[in-house]
Design an enzyme around this catalytic site. Structure first.
Site, PDB file in Angstrom:
ATOM      1  N   GLU A   1     -18.998 104.255 -35.943  1.00  0.00           N
ATOM      2  CA  GLU A   1     -17.991 103.518 -36.616  1.00  0.00           C
ATOM      3  C   GLU A   1     -17.197 102.715 -35.923  1.00  0.00           C
ATOM      4  O   GLU A   1     -17.165 103.170 -34.419  1.00  0.00           O
ATOM      5  CB  GLU A   1     -17.161 104.490 -37.627  1.00  0.00           C
ATOM      6  CG  GLU A   1     -16.506 105.445 -36.998  1.00  0.00           C
ATOM      7  CD  GLU A   1     -15.694 106.459 -37.957  1.00  0.00           C
ATOM      8  OE1 GLU A   1     -16.269 106.705 -39.163  1.00  0.00           O
ATOM      9  OE2 GLU A   1     -14.796 107.115 -37.555  1.00  0.00           O
TER      10      GLU A   1
ATOM     11  N   ARG B   1     -15.585 118.523 -39.671  1.00  0.00           N
ATOM     12  CA  ARG B   1     -13.971 118.900 -39.208  1.00  0.00           C
ATOM     13  C   ARG B   1     -14.113 120.137 -38.343  1.00  0.00           C
ATOM     14  O   ARG B   1     -14.632 120.923 -38.412  1.00  0.00           O
ATOM     15  CB  ARG B   1     -13.347 119.399 -40.698  1.00  0.00           C
ATOM     16  CG  ARG B   1     -12.971 118.027 -41.655  1.00  0.00           C
ATOM     17  CD  ARG B   1     -12.071 118.445 -42.724  1.00  0.00           C
ATOM     18  NE  ARG B   1     -11.972 117.811 -43.797  1.00  0.00           N
ATOM     19  CZ  ARG B   1     -12.753 118.180 -45.106  1.00  0.00           C
ATOM     20  NH1 ARG B   1     -13.018 119.334 -44.988  1.00  0.00           N
ATOM     21  NH2 ARG B   1     -12.634 117.434 -45.916  1.00  0.00           N
TER      22      ARG B   1
ATOM     23  N   HIS C   1     -12.667 112.340 -32.719  1.00  0.00           N
ATOM     24  CA  HIS C   1     -11.883 111.264 -32.862  1.00  0.00           C
ATOM     25  C   HIS C   1     -10.643 111.955 -34.154  1.00  0.00           C
ATOM     26  O   HIS C   1     -11.052 112.985 -34.955  1.00  0.00           O
ATOM     27  CB  HIS C   1     -12.331 110.204 -33.272  1.00  0.00           C
ATOM     28  CG  HIS C   1     -13.354 110.118 -34.477  1.00  0.00           C
ATOM     29  ND1 HIS C   1     -14.579 110.614 -34.436  1.00  0.00           N
ATOM     30  CD2 HIS C   1     -13.044 109.921 -35.925  1.00  0.00           C
ATOM     31  CE1 HIS C   1     -15.068 110.535 -35.669  1.00  0.00           C
ATOM     32  NE2 HIS C   1     -14.141 110.118 -36.237  1.00  0.00           N
TER      33      HIS C   1
ATOM     34  N   HIS D   1     -18.841 112.790 -36.108  1.00  0.00           N
ATOM     35  CA  HIS D   1     -20.036 112.625 -37.015  1.00  0.00           C
ATOM     36  C   HIS D   1     -21.360 112.676 -36.269  1.00  0.00           C
ATOM     37  O   HIS D   1     -21.351 112.504 -35.042  1.00  0.00           O
ATOM     38  CB  HIS D   1     -19.908 111.060 -37.553  1.00  0.00           C
ATOM     39  CG  HIS D   1     -18.516 110.960 -38.027  1.00  0.00           C
ATOM     40  ND1 HIS D   1     -18.022 111.407 -39.098  1.00  0.00           N
ATOM     41  CD2 HIS D   1     -17.745 109.819 -37.814  1.00  0.00           C
ATOM     42  CE1 HIS D   1     -16.979 110.852 -39.480  1.00  0.00           C
ATOM     43  NE2 HIS D   1     -16.534 110.061 -38.437  1.00  0.00           N
TER      44      HIS D   1
END
Length: 347
Positions: A121, A199, A179, A104
């Site tokens: 996150e 992605r 991740h 991200h």
């Protein structure tokens, strides 16, 4: 303050190609054949906003509720810093199959490229089948050029840090950290209120529409943090009937509490809304200022207004396990980074 109370929400389930069958029974909902991967528990993301299911605000979008009195719902500091917008999104995630290898962007890149927040996150593992693992970070130093080569030749997995997991494990994922959640894992996720994901690799599989899922390898190369860490798992203390500190970051703080008796939470000092996720064991949440009370079931979440964030949590059985997320506006070292960023972008 009659219209301020803990909000519960209608189910907001997302079918995805890697999803499983555990979220519906976990939430006490009827089973279905759909591969449900995500339950967006508390969301103000325009594409999938939460709908209130209890009290005076029942049937209203969460964004509409917040707009009625942003400082009371969010907290004065949060409302001022985020332009009266909810800055967090929380989910339950059930991965029957491996998610894509992804990353991200940070706030600067996300704002520049998409006009949105970045996406830092954290994960709290609720359940993991034997042998389950996930990826977080790199296991060796690589360069942007090696990254591109490995994406092209299909060897990117070889340089990812692989972690076996068990219930209670926590991983903090700052924007930029590569991740992937892998098959067999059920977890709770707290993140910035953003839907921007790049992605990198997706196993050459097809999406729900039968078409190859889009990859974003060039954007990912710009977003990636290639620094290698000695430990990617978050270590924290676990004490019963205590709010156990797990994460303190500029974007959110997270605590977990295993409650076996009535437990008082006095959180108004943080000048922030509180999102409570019930990981296990139903409980009552009773507000001290207003007397409002809700029953929070396992697999469900509520949002507590900042203006009345003084309450008791009362388990209905032997214990309840609660994950709380909020912004720590007492700690200026945490809030300063975000405040400076927003000030710059507004100019």
């Amino acid at each position: 303050m009659e219209n301020l109370y803990p909000l519960l929400f209608q189910p907001n389930l997302h079918p995805v190609v890697w999803g499983g069958r555990r979220l519906r029974p976990y939430k006490g909902l009827a089973s279905s054949a759909d591969p449900i991967g995500e339950s967006w528990e508390v969301s103000a993301v325009p594409s999938s906003t939460s709908i209130v299911s209890n009290g005076e605000w029942s049937g209203k979008q969460l964004t509409e509720v917040i707009a009625s009195d942003p400082q009371a719902w969010l907290g004065k500091s949060v409302a001022e810093r985020y332009g009266n917008r909810l800055p967090l999104l929380v989910k339950f995630i059930d991965a029957e199959k491996d998610l894509s290898i992804q990353v991200h962007p940070n706030d600067e890149m996300a704002m520049r490229r998409h006009g949105k927040m970045g996406k830092t996150e954290m994960w709290y593992v609720i359940d993991a089948q034997p042998g389950s693992f996930l990826y977080a970070g790199f296991n060796k130093q690589i360069t942007p050029e090696e990254y591109r080569q490995r994406v092209e030749n299909g060897t990117i997995m070889e340089v990812l840090a692989k972690h076996s997991v068990k219930p209670g494990d926590v991983f903090f994922l700052p924007a930029g950290r590569v991740h992937a959640i892998c098959g067999g894992i059920l977890l709770a996720e707290v993140q910035q209120s953003s839907d921007v994901t790049y992605r990198i690799y997706d196993y050459n599989r097809l999406g729900m529409d039968g078409k190859p899922r889009e990859l974003h390898t060039s954007l990912a190369a710009e977003a990636l943090d290639y620094e290698v860490q000695s430990e990617y798992r978050t270590v924290y203390r676990t004490r019963e009937n205590r709010a156990n500190h797990m994460i303190d970051s500029p974007y959110f703080s997270v605590r977990v509490t295993d409650i076996s008796r009535p437990f008082h939470r006095s959180l108004m000092k943080y000048d922030s809304f509180i999102i409570s996720m019930c990981i296990a064991g139903d409980c009552h949440i009773r507000m001290r200022a207003t007397g409002h009370e809700i029953l929070l079931h396992q697999g469900h979440s509520c949002m507590i207004p900042a203006a009345i964030a003084d309450y008791d949590v009362i388990p209905t059985g032997d214990h309840s396990l609660i994950l709380d997320a909020y912004l720590d506006n007492m700690d200026r070292s945490l809030t300063g980074m975000v405040t400076r960023f927003l000030h710059i972008t507004e100019k």
